[in-house]
Design an enzyme around this catalytic site. Sequence first.
Site, mmCIF file in Angstrom:
data_model
loop_
_atom_site.group_PDB
_atom_site.id
_atom_site.type_symbol
_atom_site.label_atom_id
_atom_site.label_comp_id
_atom_site.label_asym_id
_atom_site.label_seq_id
_atom_site.Cartn_x
_atom_site.Cartn_y
_atom_site.Cartn_z
ATOM 1 N N LYS A 133 0.796 -1.572 0.026
ATOM 2 C CA LYS A 133 -0.028 -0.188 -0.186
ATOM 3 C C LYS A 133 0.918 1.229 -0.039
ATOM 4 O O LYS A 133 2.011 1.024 0.679
ATOM 5 C CB LYS A 133 -0.999 -0.603 0.983
ATOM 6 C CG LYS A 133 -2.194 1.033 1.070
ATOM 7 C CD LYS A 133 -2.375 1.450 2.405
ATOM 8 C CE LYS A 133 -3.355 2.382 2.746
ATOM 9 N NZ LYS A 133 -3.766 3.061 3.516
ATOM 10 N N GLY A 142 -8.565 9.330 10.168
ATOM 11 C CA GLY A 142 -9.249 9.281 11.325
ATOM 12 C C GLY A 142 -9.619 10.121 12.284
ATOM 13 O O GLY A 142 -9.918 10.320 13.142
ATOM 14 N N ALA A 202 -9.620 5.421 4.574
ATOM 15 C CA ALA A 202 -9.044 6.536 5.451
ATOM 16 C C ALA A 202 -10.873 6.786 6.137
ATOM 17 O O ALA A 202 -11.601 7.363 4.809
ATOM 18 C CB ALA A 202 -7.919 7.190 4.761
ATOM 19 N N GLY A 203 -11.388 7.981 6.933
ATOM 20 C CA GLY A 203 -12.210 8.462 6.555
ATOM 21 C C GLY A 203 -13.457 7.800 7.933
ATOM 22 O O GLY A 203 -14.350 8.113 8.663
ATOM 23 N N ASN A 243 -9.017 1.432 10.176
ATOM 24 C CA ASN A 243 -8.012 0.655 11.039
ATOM 25 C C ASN A 243 -8.954 1.792 12.461
ATOM 26 O O ASN A 243 -8.804 1.429 13.228
ATOM 27 C CB ASN A 243 -6.977 1.583 10.987
ATOM 28 C CG ASN A 243 -5.947 1.151 12.151
ATOM 29 O OD1 ASN A 243 -4.997 1.131 11.937
ATOM 30 N ND2 ASN A 243 -6.175 1.161 12.772
#
Length: 257
Positions: A100, A161, A187-188, A209
């Site tokens: 990645k 995040g 993301a997000g 995550n």
Amino acid sequence: MKKDNFKIAGQLLKSRLIVGTGKYKNFKETALAIKASGADMVTVAVRRVNILDKKKPILTDYLNPKKIKYLPNTAGCYDAEESLRTLRLAREMGGWKMVKLEVLGDKKTLYPNMIETLKATKILVKEGFKVLAYCSDDPILTKKLEDLGASAIMPLASPIGSGQGIINKINLSIIIKNSKVPVIVDAGIGTPSDATIAMEMGCQAVLVNSAIALSHKPILMAEAFKYAVISGRKAFLAGRMQKKLYAKASTPSKGLI
């Protein structure tokens, strides 16, 4: 019924949920959350997570690389050269070729630096890497990544995040429609419902995550994401009803007494 297989760079995955390994309390919690999520691929920050030094707690003691696919990433890199050096090291130490690529623009927004991302993608592909590229939700730039040979496009839903969910559905829809490689929202993502929406839109997978690791009960949240992704994918395959301006009764009017 035809099998709904999910492949990235020729590798078959059982789950369409990819889970990050950062921000958990410890490796034990990480492993339990991954198991609950049903994910068979995890991302690992090469520069931050110990995967090789056996003198310290090591991730591979908790997540068996023979059972879980590791996806090394370049989190914390801010230019192409830094990212290239990190991924070459990962290949040398662990033999990883599917990676990645994450080249950040600044420390405040953690938005991708697309100029450096495009530069690094071109070089990595030439060197035989299978590149999954973290990128902005710009349909033109994501197409350029694909043209350079990226194995998957990973547009952000919102800042890393932030938990804001998908901010720009229009751009994401265009990217999904025009892409010939898997589109993985990265993301997000803040809640399982965000993941469901991404899958309903036609994304091939989602990467999560913070939404799991920073929840009050990460293992339970991981399981919630598992079913959210499955639900969203099934909804996409089923095809939603057409939206209408006016009401239409669900019971037939013909033959009423």
